[in-house]
Design a protein around this motif. Sequence first.
Motif, PDB file in Angstrom:
ATOM      1  N   GLY A 322       0.810  -1.214   0.000  1.00  0.00           N
ATOM      2  CA  GLY A 322       0.000   0.000   0.000  1.00  0.00           C
ATOM      3  C   GLY A 322       0.841   1.261   0.000  1.00  0.00           C
ATOM      4  N   VAL A 323       2.137   1.124   0.234  1.00  0.00           N
ATOM      5  CA  VAL A 323       3.020   2.294   0.204  1.00  0.00           C
ATOM      6  C   VAL A 323       3.603   2.457  -1.197  1.00  0.00           C
ATOM      7  CG1 VAL A 323       5.195   3.295   1.042  1.00  0.00           C
ATOM      8  CG2 VAL A 323       3.624   2.206   2.651  1.00  0.00           C
ATOM      9  N   ARG A 324       3.528   3.682  -1.699  1.00  0.00           N
ATOM     10  CA  ARG A 324       4.102   3.983  -3.010  1.00  0.00           C
ATOM     11  C   ARG A 324       5.133   5.090  -2.828  1.00  0.00           C
ATOM     12  NH1 ARG A 324       0.750   7.443  -7.439  1.00  0.00           N
ATOM     13  NH2 ARG A 324       2.393   7.656  -9.013  1.00  0.00           N
ATOM     14  N   VAL A 325       6.354   4.811  -3.230  1.00  0.00           N
ATOM     15  CA  VAL A 325       7.405   5.828  -3.155  1.00  0.00           C
ATOM     16  C   VAL A 325       7.334   6.693  -4.404  1.00  0.00           C
ATOM     17  CG1 VAL A 325       9.904   6.238  -3.107  1.00  0.00           C
ATOM     18  CG2 VAL A 325       8.902   4.431  -1.684  1.00  0.00           C
ATOM     19  N   ILE A 326       7.263   8.011  -4.201  1.00  0.00           N
ATOM     20  CA  ILE A 326       7.163   8.956  -5.319  1.00  0.00           C
ATOM     21  C   ILE A 326       8.545   9.574  -5.522  1.00  0.00           C
ATOM     22  CG2 ILE A 326       5.988  11.017  -6.196  1.00  0.00           C
ATOM     23  CD1 ILE A 326       3.989   8.809  -5.576  1.00  0.00           C
ATOM     24  N   GLY A 327       9.111   9.346  -6.702  1.00  0.00           N
ATOM     25  CA  GLY A 327      10.456   9.882  -6.956  1.00  0.00           C
ATOM     26  C   GLY A 327      11.483   8.777  -6.812  1.00  0.00           C
ATOM     27  N   THR A 328      11.906   8.233  -7.952  1.00  0.00           N
ATOM     28  CA  THR A 328      12.823   7.094  -7.938  1.00  0.00           C
ATOM     29  C   THR A 328      14.010   7.373  -8.854  1.00  0.00           C
ATOM     30  OG1 THR A 328      11.367   6.123  -9.615  1.00  0.00           O
ATOM     31  CG2 THR A 328      11.082   5.358  -7.363  1.00  0.00           C
ATOM     32  N   ALA A 329      14.443   8.614  -8.861  1.00  0.00           N
ATOM     33  CA  ALA A 329      15.572   9.001  -9.714  1.00  0.00           C
ATOM     34  C   ALA A 329      16.813   8.206  -9.320  1.00  0.00           C
ATOM     35  CB  ALA A 329      15.837  10.494  -9.574  1.00  0.00           C
ATOM     36  N   ARG A 330      17.732   8.041 -10.280  1.00  0.00           N
ATOM     37  CA  ARG A 330      18.970   7.309  -9.998  1.00  0.00           C
ATOM     38  C   ARG A 330      19.793   8.037  -8.941  1.00  0.00           C
ATOM     39  NH1 ARG A 330      19.882   6.643 -16.104  1.00  0.00           N
ATOM     40  NH2 ARG A 330      18.704   8.516 -15.678  1.00  0.00           N
ATOM     41  N   ASP A 393      13.388   2.516  11.255  1.00  0.00           N
ATOM     42  CA  ASP A 393      12.572   1.374  11.702  1.00  0.00           C
ATOM     43  C   ASP A 393      11.293   1.855  12.382  1.00  0.00           C
ATOM     44  OD1 ASP A 393      14.336  -0.522  10.753  1.00  0.00           O
ATOM     45  OD2 ASP A 393      15.487  -0.611  12.623  1.00  0.00           O
ATOM     46  N   ARG A 394      11.426   2.898  13.208  1.00  0.00           N
ATOM     47  CA  ARG A 394      10.236   3.447  13.875  1.00  0.00           C
ATOM     48  C   ARG A 394       9.265   4.028  12.857  1.00  0.00           C
ATOM     49  NH1 ARG A 394      12.062   7.620  18.119  1.00  0.00           N
ATOM     50  NH2 ARG A 394       9.825   7.962  18.208  1.00  0.00           N
ATOM     51  N   LEU A 395       9.827   4.691  11.823  1.00  0.00           N
ATOM     52  CA  LEU A 395       8.993   5.249  10.756  1.00  0.00           C
ATOM     53  C   LEU A 395       8.204   4.126  10.074  1.00  0.00           C
ATOM     54  CD1 LEU A 395       8.252   7.627   8.741  1.00  0.00           C
ATOM     55  CD2 LEU A 395      10.253   6.909   7.417  1.00  0.00           C
ATOM     56  N   ALA A 396       8.906   3.068   9.719  1.00  0.00           N
ATOM     57  CA  ALA A 396       8.256   1.950   9.022  1.00  0.00           C
ATOM     58  C   ALA A 396       7.177   1.316   9.912  1.00  0.00           C
ATOM     59  CB  ALA A 396       9.303   0.915   8.619  1.00  0.00           C
ATOM     60  N   ALA A 397       7.499   1.130  11.187  1.00  0.00           N
ATOM     61  CA  ALA A 397       6.529   0.514  12.111  1.00  0.00           C
ATOM     62  C   ALA A 397       5.302   1.415  12.267  1.00  0.00           C
ATOM     63  CB  ALA A 397       7.192   0.275  13.470  1.00  0.00           C
ATOM     64  N   ALA A 398       5.517   2.736  12.318  1.00  0.00           N
ATOM     65  CA  ALA A 398       4.407   3.670  12.484  1.00  0.00           C
ATOM     66  C   ALA A 398       3.515   3.684  11.236  1.00  0.00           C
ATOM     67  CB  ALA A 398       4.936   5.071  12.789  1.00  0.00           C
ATOM     68  N   ILE A 399       4.137   3.539  10.075  1.00  0.00           N
ATOM     69  CA  ILE A 399       3.342   3.502   8.840  1.00  0.00           C
ATOM     70  C   ILE A 399       2.486   2.229   8.823  1.00  0.00           C
ATOM     71  CG2 ILE A 399       3.471   3.293   6.320  1.00  0.00           C
ATOM     72  CD1 ILE A 399       6.032   5.069   6.497  1.00  0.00           C
ATOM     73  N   GLU A 400       3.051   1.138   9.298  1.00  0.00           N
ATOM     74  CA  GLU A 400       2.260  -0.106   9.379  1.00  0.00           C
ATOM     75  C   GLU A 400       1.073   0.085  10.320  1.00  0.00           C
ATOM     76  OE1 GLU A 400       5.510  -2.759  10.178  1.00  0.00           O
ATOM     77  OE2 GLU A 400       5.656  -3.355   8.061  1.00  0.00           O
ATOM     78  N   LYS A 401       1.294   0.829  11.385  1.00  0.00           N
ATOM     79  CA  LYS A 401       0.223   1.120  12.330  1.00  0.00           C
ATOM     80  C   LYS A 401      -0.862   1.981  11.664  1.00  0.00           C
ATOM     81  CE  LYS A 401      -0.244   2.880  17.042  1.00  0.00           C
ATOM     82  NZ  LYS A 401       0.496   3.311  18.232  1.00  0.00           N
ATOM     83  N   VAL A 402      -0.431   2.968  10.864  1.00  0.00           N
ATOM     84  CA  VAL A 402      -1.377   3.821  10.132  1.00  0.00           C
ATOM     85  C   VAL A 402      -2.279   2.944   9.263  1.00  0.00           C
ATOM     86  CG1 VAL A 402      -1.546   5.515   8.252  1.00  0.00           C
ATOM     87  CG2 VAL A 402       0.111   5.865  10.096  1.00  0.00           C
ATOM     88  N   ILE A 403      -1.662   2.002   8.560  1.00  0.00           N
ATOM     89  CA  ILE A 403      -2.420   1.132   7.656  1.00  0.00           C
ATOM     90  C   ILE A 403      -3.427   0.293   8.434  1.00  0.00           C
ATOM     91  CG2 ILE A 403      -2.186  -0.832   6.048  1.00  0.00           C
ATOM     92  CD1 ILE A 403       0.480   0.525   5.143  1.00  0.00           C
ATOM     93  N   GLU A 404      -2.997  -0.185   9.604  1.00  0.00           N
ATOM     94  CA  GLU A 404      -3.905  -0.951  10.482  1.00  0.00           C
ATOM     95  C   GLU A 404      -5.113  -0.119  10.911  1.00  0.00           C
ATOM     96  OE1 GLU A 404      -0.792  -3.382  12.984  1.00  0.00           O
ATOM     97  OE2 GLU A 404      -2.457  -2.651  14.262  1.00  0.00           O
ATOM     98  N   VAL A 405      -4.836   1.121  11.344  1.00  0.00           N
ATOM     99  CA  VAL A 405      -5.886   2.004  11.837  1.00  0.00           C
ATOM    100  C   VAL A 405      -6.917   2.281  10.744  1.00  0.00           C
ATOM    101  CG1 VAL A 405      -6.365   4.382  12.616  1.00  0.00           C
ATOM    102  CG2 VAL A 405      -4.435   3.103  13.577  1.00  0.00           C
ATOM    103  N   PHE A 406      -6.434   2.451   9.503  1.00  0.00           N
ATOM    104  CA  PHE A 406      -7.328   2.881   8.435  1.00  0.00           C
ATOM    105  C   PHE A 406      -7.984   1.728   7.678  1.00  0.00           C
ATOM    106  CE2 PHE A 406      -5.602   6.941   9.379  1.00  0.00           C
ATOM    107  CZ  PHE A 406      -6.583   7.840   8.977  1.00  0.00           C
ATOM    108  N   ASN A 407      -7.566   0.486   7.944  1.00  0.00           N
ATOM    109  CA  ASN A 407      -8.196  -0.616   7.194  1.00  0.00           C
ATOM    110  C   ASN A 407      -8.936  -1.560   8.129  1.00  0.00           C
ATOM    111  OD1 ASN A 407      -7.442  -0.080   4.353  1.00  0.00           O
ATOM    112  ND2 ASN A 407      -5.413  -0.043   5.285  1.00  0.00           N
TER     113      ASN A 407
END
Length: 407
Positions: A322-330, A393-407
């Motif tokens: 569900g996460v999409r990274v915007i901007g994948t320049a070399r 790691d905390r950022l990634a874990a918090a984003i997983e929590k966001v996804i849990e809250v919203f789904n």
Amino acid sequence: LGHWDVERIRRDFPVLHQTVNGKPLAYLDNAASSQVPQLVIERGTRYLREEHSNIHRGVHYLSQRATSAYEGAREKVRRFINAREARECIFVRGATEGINLVMHGYGRKFVGPGDEIVISEMEHHANIVPWQMLCEEKGARLRVIPMNDAGELLLDEYEALLNERTKIVAVTHVSNALGTVNPIKEIVRIAHARGIPVLVDGAQAAPHLPIDVQDLDCDFYAISGHKMFGPTGSGVLYGKAELLERMNPFMGGGDMIRSVTFERTIYAGLPNKFEAGTPAIASQIGLGAAIDYLNSIDRAAAYAYEQELLRYATERLSSIEGVRVIGTAREKASVISFTVENVHPHDIGTILDQEGIAIRAGHHCAQPVMQHFKIPATARASFAFYNTKEEVDRLAAAIEKVIEVFN
Ligand code: PMP
């Protein structure tokens, strides 16, 4: 790869050591404003306690000390960006003022009806709106270098945009919304082959990359102090002396004149011509201290470390469904913009704040970038050399929590 002792570096930044909403602060909003090291705090305090005074006009002791600190900061800036002369470094409040200075001083003098200004699709509003104002006033036309879906400028299309009506090219060194590092040297070479000057918005580059304005051969380079570990209200507009000398002043007032009568004013030489009124003395001295700090660390190792954080964060975030990274320049600076399916970026920002994690959510003053990717906004984490893998790691874990809250 040089060793990077992040725990030692973190001790230089007092603001990092606090809790937010009961959690240790993870400051991941460095592209908006970076934090200031103790050295900058102490230098600013010393100025206010021992040196506070107006510059240039005073013959007295304090004024001489303030003047020498202020001009000393200018010399530090000169060395930091490798300008030929200190008078080519104009102190401004930040990149926005620097770009507006060029728009007024160069643009209003040299751009006429039917002329063209070339910018890029990934510009910050600070490098769009002033040029639009100029085009409106002069009947000139704004042309835009397009980018691909990775967030890289299309250099062939850029070259094809240039013609005898092009009066200036204004592009960012590093995109604040995508992180893309643009090939400035190449962009300058292409413009100069046609005799067109180039302004570089260096607001996002200065905190990460070594800047050498002579090597880039750019005509103007704008920097914000608060994004490179200095205070707000500090910044620099570099310009080649021969261009600055041909330009009109941006503002009129005290300190920018040689003589004034009601019939006629003769302007001062560089840099004073562009520094009307009392400048942000304390802030610019603070910027000088920020440069001292940057000179005291191993910048190549800092950059390698930031790149490692970026790689790690990109890997972690991309692996979350569900996460999409915007901007994948070399080539990217340590900025990662992303969206989460079915969650507005502002909600991501709010939930992350509850976890003590500071990110930015919004269009990042780059609405055309959002339009390119057909999204209203992104969440953006941006790293400095004092951030840690643990914070990622905390950022990634918090984003997983966001996804849990919203789904
Ligand atoms: N250009 C870019 C690429 C930026 O990221 C910013 C700050 N967000 C600016 C210009 C404007 O800088 P300031 O607000 O410090 O004038």
